[in-house]
Write a protein that holds these residues in place. Structure first.
Motif, PDB file in Angstrom:
ATOM      1  N   LEU A  32       0.731  -1.190   0.029  1.00  0.00           N
ATOM      2  CA  LEU A  32      -0.016  -0.040  -0.058  1.00  0.00           C
ATOM      3  C   LEU A  32       0.874   1.162   0.164  1.00  0.00           C
ATOM      4  O   LEU A  32       0.358   2.320  -0.593  1.00  0.00           O
ATOM      5  CB  LEU A  32      -0.997  -0.051   1.356  1.00  0.00           C
ATOM      6  N   GLN A  33       1.970   1.242   0.663  1.00  0.00           N
ATOM      7  CA  GLN A  33       2.747   2.369   0.969  1.00  0.00           C
ATOM      8  C   GLN A  33       3.480   3.067  -0.433  1.00  0.00           C
ATOM      9  O   GLN A  33       3.100   3.969  -0.880  1.00  0.00           O
ATOM     10  CB  GLN A  33       4.029   2.122   1.758  1.00  0.00           C
ATOM     11  N   ARG A  34       3.628   1.819  -1.385  1.00  0.00           N
ATOM     12  CA  ARG A  34       4.230   2.186  -2.621  1.00  0.00           C
ATOM     13  C   ARG A  34       3.078   2.679  -3.686  1.00  0.00           C
ATOM     14  O   ARG A  34       3.181   3.373  -4.306  1.00  0.00           O
ATOM     15  CB  ARG A  34       4.883   0.769  -3.049  1.00  0.00           C
ATOM     16  N   ALA A  35       2.183   1.883  -3.627  1.00  0.00           N
ATOM     17  CA  ALA A  35       1.105   2.147  -4.458  1.00  0.00           C
ATOM     18  C   ALA A  35       0.280   3.468  -4.086  1.00  0.00           C
ATOM     19  O   ALA A  35      -0.025   4.293  -5.050  1.00  0.00           O
ATOM     20  CB  ALA A  35      -0.040   0.863  -4.109  1.00  0.00           C
ATOM     21  N   LYS A  36       0.434   3.775  -2.755  1.00  0.00           N
ATOM     22  CA  LYS A  36      -0.414   5.126  -2.424  1.00  0.00           C
ATOM     23  C   LYS A  36       0.402   6.129  -2.814  1.00  0.00           C
ATOM     24  O   LYS A  36       0.115   7.225  -3.569  1.00  0.00           O
ATOM     25  CB  LYS A  36      -0.306   5.253  -0.995  1.00  0.00           C
ATOM     26  N   GLN A  37       1.959   6.109  -3.116  1.00  0.00           N
ATOM     27  CA  GLN A  37       2.658   7.053  -3.491  1.00  0.00           C
ATOM     28  C   GLN A  37       2.379   7.213  -4.908  1.00  0.00           C
ATOM     29  O   GLN A  37       2.464   8.448  -5.723  1.00  0.00           O
ATOM     30  CB  GLN A  37       4.058   6.712  -3.124  1.00  0.00           C
ATOM     31  N   ASN A  38       2.221   6.198  -5.568  1.00  0.00           N
ATOM     32  CA  ASN A  38       2.067   6.211  -7.216  1.00  0.00           C
ATOM     33  C   ASN A  38       0.829   6.858  -7.657  1.00  0.00           C
ATOM     34  O   ASN A  38       0.691   7.769  -8.291  1.00  0.00           O
ATOM     35  CB  ASN A  38       2.167   4.834  -7.698  1.00  0.00           C
ATOM     36  N   ALA A  39      -0.188   6.674  -6.694  1.00  0.00           N
ATOM     37  CA  ALA A  39      -1.669   7.036  -7.056  1.00  0.00           C
ATOM     38  C   ALA A  39      -1.584   8.864  -6.463  1.00  0.00           C
ATOM     39  O   ALA A  39      -2.274   9.418  -7.426  1.00  0.00           O
ATOM     40  CB  ALA A  39      -2.672   6.386  -5.758  1.00  0.00           C
ATOM     41  N   GLU A  40      -0.926   8.888  -5.554  1.00  0.00           N
ATOM     42  CA  GLU A  40      -0.703  10.512  -5.055  1.00  0.00           C
ATOM     43  C   GLU A  40      -0.024  11.272  -6.311  1.00  0.00           C
ATOM     44  O   GLU A  40      -0.538  12.429  -6.659  1.00  0.00           O
ATOM     45  CB  GLU A  40      -0.183  10.668  -3.915  1.00  0.00           C
ATOM     46  N   LYS A  41       0.871  10.637  -6.938  1.00  0.00           N
ATOM     47  CA  LYS A  41       1.767  11.285  -7.733  1.00  0.00           C
ATOM     48  C   LYS A  41       1.144  11.666  -9.035  1.00  0.00           C
ATOM     49  O   LYS A  41       1.035  12.395  -9.953  1.00  0.00           O
ATOM     50  CB  LYS A  41       3.125  10.533  -8.149  1.00  0.00           C
ATOM     51  N   SER A  42       0.267  10.512  -9.607  1.00  0.00           N
ATOM     52  CA  SER A  42      -0.503  10.448 -10.815  1.00  0.00           C
ATOM     53  C   SER A  42      -1.996  11.111 -10.663  1.00  0.00           C
ATOM     54  O   SER A  42      -2.484  11.349 -11.693  1.00  0.00           O
ATOM     55  CB  SER A  42      -0.563   8.947 -11.382  1.00  0.00           C
ATOM     56  N   GLY A  43      -2.621  11.221  -9.432  1.00  0.00           N
ATOM     57  CA  GLY A  43      -3.798  11.659  -9.225  1.00  0.00           C
ATOM     58  C   GLY A  43      -4.316  13.149  -9.878  1.00  0.00           C
ATOM     59  O   GLY A  43      -5.066  13.072 -10.313  1.00  0.00           O
ATOM     60  N   THR A  44      -3.287  14.056  -9.464  1.00  0.00           N
ATOM     61  CA  THR A  44      -3.491  15.297 -10.073  1.00  0.00           C
ATOM     62  C   THR A  44      -3.489  15.263 -11.431  1.00  0.00           C
ATOM     63  O   THR A  44      -4.412  15.814 -12.299  1.00  0.00           O
ATOM     64  CB  THR A  44      -2.494  16.233  -9.643  1.00  0.00           C
ATOM     65  N   TYR A  45      -2.492  14.695 -12.223  1.00  0.00           N
ATOM     66  CA  TYR A  45      -2.606  14.682 -13.661  1.00  0.00           C
ATOM     67  C   TYR A  45      -3.690  13.944 -14.343  1.00  0.00           C
ATOM     68  O   TYR A  45      -4.364  14.553 -15.298  1.00  0.00           O
ATOM     69  CB  TYR A  45      -1.145  13.946 -14.097  1.00  0.00           C
ATOM     70  N   PHE A  46      -4.243  12.858 -13.879  1.00  0.00           N
ATOM     71  CA  PHE A  46      -5.277  12.134 -13.966  1.00  0.00           C
ATOM     72  C   PHE A  46      -6.522  12.897 -13.973  1.00  0.00           C
ATOM     73  O   PHE A  46      -7.275  12.844 -14.919  1.00  0.00           O
ATOM     74  CB  PHE A  46      -5.282  10.967 -13.019  1.00  0.00           C
ATOM     75  N   ARG A  47      -6.785  13.752 -13.032  1.00  0.00           N
ATOM     76  CA  ARG A  47      -8.071  14.520 -12.911  1.00  0.00           C
ATOM     77  C   ARG A  47      -8.085  15.801 -13.834  1.00  0.00           C
ATOM     78  O   ARG A  47      -9.111  16.005 -14.494  1.00  0.00           O
ATOM     79  CB  ARG A  47      -8.066  15.135 -11.384  1.00  0.00           C
ATOM     80  N   TYR A  48      -6.669  16.332 -13.908  1.00  0.00           N
ATOM     81  CA  TYR A  48      -6.668  17.246 -14.866  1.00  0.00           C
ATOM     82  C   TYR A  48      -6.756  17.071 -16.339  1.00  0.00           C
ATOM     83  O   TYR A  48      -7.576  17.941 -17.010  1.00  0.00           O
ATOM     84  CB  TYR A  48      -5.527  18.097 -14.609  1.00  0.00           C
ATOM     85  N   MET A  49      -6.217  16.028 -16.524  1.00  0.00           N
ATOM     86  CA  MET A  49      -6.472  15.400 -18.003  1.00  0.00           C
ATOM     87  C   MET A  49      -7.834  15.177 -18.379  1.00  0.00           C
ATOM     88  O   MET A  49      -8.180  15.549 -19.505  1.00  0.00           O
ATOM     89  CB  MET A  49      -5.657  14.073 -17.988  1.00  0.00           C
ATOM     90  N   TYR A  50      -8.602  14.607 -17.397  1.00  0.00           N
ATOM     91  CA  TYR A  50     -10.095  14.220 -17.542  1.00  0.00           C
ATOM     92  C   TYR A  50     -10.768  15.510 -17.691  1.00  0.00           C
ATOM     93  O   TYR A  50     -11.459  15.810 -18.648  1.00  0.00           O
ATOM     94  CB  TYR A  50     -10.710  13.552 -16.659  1.00  0.00           C
ATOM     95  N   ASP A  51     -10.648  16.637 -16.944  1.00  0.00           N
ATOM     96  CA  ASP A  51     -11.329  17.875 -17.090  1.00  0.00           C
ATOM     97  C   ASP A  51     -10.915  18.658 -18.164  1.00  0.00           C
ATOM     98  O   ASP A  51     -11.903  19.117 -18.740  1.00  0.00           O
ATOM     99  CB  ASP A  51     -11.111  18.550 -15.726  1.00  0.00           C
ATOM    100  N   THR A  52      -9.761  18.694 -18.296  1.00  0.00           N
ATOM    101  CA  THR A  52      -9.102  19.622 -19.573  1.00  0.00           C
ATOM    102  C   THR A  52      -9.652  19.196 -20.951  1.00  0.00           C
ATOM    103  O   THR A  52     -10.289  19.803 -21.641  1.00  0.00           O
ATOM    104  CB  THR A  52      -7.614  19.769 -19.539  1.00  0.00           C
ATOM    105  N   VAL A  53      -9.477  17.795 -21.106  1.00  0.00           N
ATOM    106  CA  VAL A  53      -9.943  17.144 -22.505  1.00  0.00           C
ATOM    107  C   VAL A  53     -11.314  17.132 -22.484  1.00  0.00           C
ATOM    108  O   VAL A  53     -12.003  17.416 -23.540  1.00  0.00           O
ATOM    109  CB  VAL A  53      -9.220  15.908 -22.513  1.00  0.00           C
TER     110      VAL A  53
END
Length: 291
Positions: A32-53
Motif C-alpha cells: 500500500l505504501q508504494r501504491a499510495k505514493q504512485n496514486a498520489e503522484k498521478s492523481g492530479t494529472y489524472f484529474r486535470y487530464m479528464y477535466d481539460t480534455v
C-alpha cells in the motif's frame, strides 16, 4: 458443551488462520505504501487530464472526426478494473455492482476486463471482448496504451458507440470510491447548452476551439493520450485501493480471530475446571466408599 479436545483443535485452527491474516495484512501494508505514493503522484494529472480534455471536446461538437462520432451499433465498451485475487472485502464486488446494478445493467456491453475477478463475475452476463488481467499486477503506461489503442480502434470502426471506465478511486487509506467514468463521446449537459446571453462566462464557453496544427491531426494525438492516461490513472488508483481494502479486511479478520481465540480459551478453561472438579468428586466419593 464441546469437549476439551474439540475446543483445543478449534483454537489451533483459528490461530493458524490468524497467522495467515497477520502476514497478509503486513504484505498489504507494505504494498500500500508504494501504491499510495504512485496514486498520489498521478492523481492530479489524472484529474486535470479528464477535466481539460472534456472541456476541449465539448467545444468541438461541429468537427467531423472518427473519435467524436458515436457508432450506430449501440454497444457500449466498459473497461473494468478489478483485482486478480480476493480477500479484499467489498473491493471487487463494489465495482461489479456498478455494472450489474447501475445505469448500464441492461445495456449491450462489451467488457474489457483488467483483473480476473471482474472477468469471472461479468462473463456470465456480458461479452468479454478482451482480457488484460495480467497488467494489473504491475501497471505500466505501455499496457494502458495497448488497451487504449484496441478500444479506440473498435470505436473508430463503429463496433462500439460509447466508452466507459469502471474502477475504484483512491481517496485515502480507508476511503475507496467505486467510480464509473464516461470517456467517449463527451456529453454536453442541458445547463451548458442553455447559457445566458451576455454572460461573459457563457460567451467564453461558446468560444470555438482553434487547433494548431489542423484539428484532425491534433485530435489524433490528443484523444489517444487522453484515453491512455485515464486507463493508466485508473489502474494505479485501483491498485492502491485494492491493497488498502485488503489491509482493512485482514486487520478485521485478525481482530475477529483474536476475539474468537479469547472466547475459546475461556471455554477451554471452564471445561478443564469442570473436568478437574469431576475427577476430585470421584476420588472423594471413592475414598468415602472405602472408609
Amino acid at each position: 458443551m464441546a469437549s476439551m479436545r474439540d475446543i483445543k483443535r478449534r483454537k489451533g485452527s483459528i490461530q493458524s488462520t490468524q497467522q495467515i491474516t497477520k502476514a497478509m495484512k503486513l504484505v498489504s501494508t507494505v504494498k500500500l505504501q508504494r501504491a499510495k505514493q504512485n496514486a498520489e503522484k498521478s492523481g492530479t494529472y489524472f484529474r486535470y487530464m479528464y477535466d481539460t480534455v472534456n472541456s476541449i471536446l465539448k467545444r468541438t461538437k461541429n468537427l467531423d472526426h472518427k473519435y467524436l462520432k458515436s457508432g450506430e451499433t449501440g454497444k457500449k465498451a466498459v473497461i473494468v478494473i478489478t483485482s486478480n485475487r480476493g480477500l479484499a472485502g467489498g473491493y471487487n464486488s463494489n465495482v461489479i455492482k456498478l455494472i450489474t446494478r447501475g445505469e448500464l445493467a441492461d445495456e449491450n456491453l462489451a467488457i474489457y476486463a483488467i483483473g480476473k475477478k471482474g472477468k469471472e463475475a461479468l462473463q456470465r452476463k456480458y461479452e468479454i471482448k478482451a482480457d488484460y488481467s495480467d497488467v494489473i499486477e504491475e501497471p505500466a503506461y505501455a499496457d494502458a496504451m495497448a488497451i487504449s489503442k484496441e478500444v479506440l480502434e473498435a470505436f473508430a470502426n463503429g463496433e462500439i458507440s460509447e466508452i466507459y471506465l469502471a474502477y475504484t478511486a483512491f481517496k485515502n487509506t480507508v476511503v475507496h470510491i467505486p467510480t464509473l467514468l464516461k470517456l467517449l463521446p463527451v456529453e454536453i449537459s442541458q445547463e451548458e447548452t442553455q447559457e445566458t446571453v451576455g454572460d461573459e462566462e457563457a460567451d467564453d464557453n461558446r468560444a470555438p476551439m482553434n487547433f494548431e496544427p489542423e484539428d484532425e491531426e491534433a485530435l489524433n494525438l490528443l484523444i489517444p493520450k487522453y484515453i491512455t492516461s485515464l486507463i493508466y490513472g485508473g489502474m494505479v488508483e485501483a491498485v492502491a485501493s485494492e491493497n488498502g481494502a485488503r489491509m482493512q479486511a485482514m486487520d478485521s479478520a485478525t481482530s475477529n480471530a483474536e476475539e474468537m481465540i479469547d472466547n475459546l480459551t475461556l471455554l477451554y478453561n471452564r471445561a478443564r475446571q469442570g473436568s478437574i472438579t469431576q475427577e476430585l468428586t470421584e476420588i472423594i466419593a471413592g475414598a468415602n466408599a472405602i472408609s
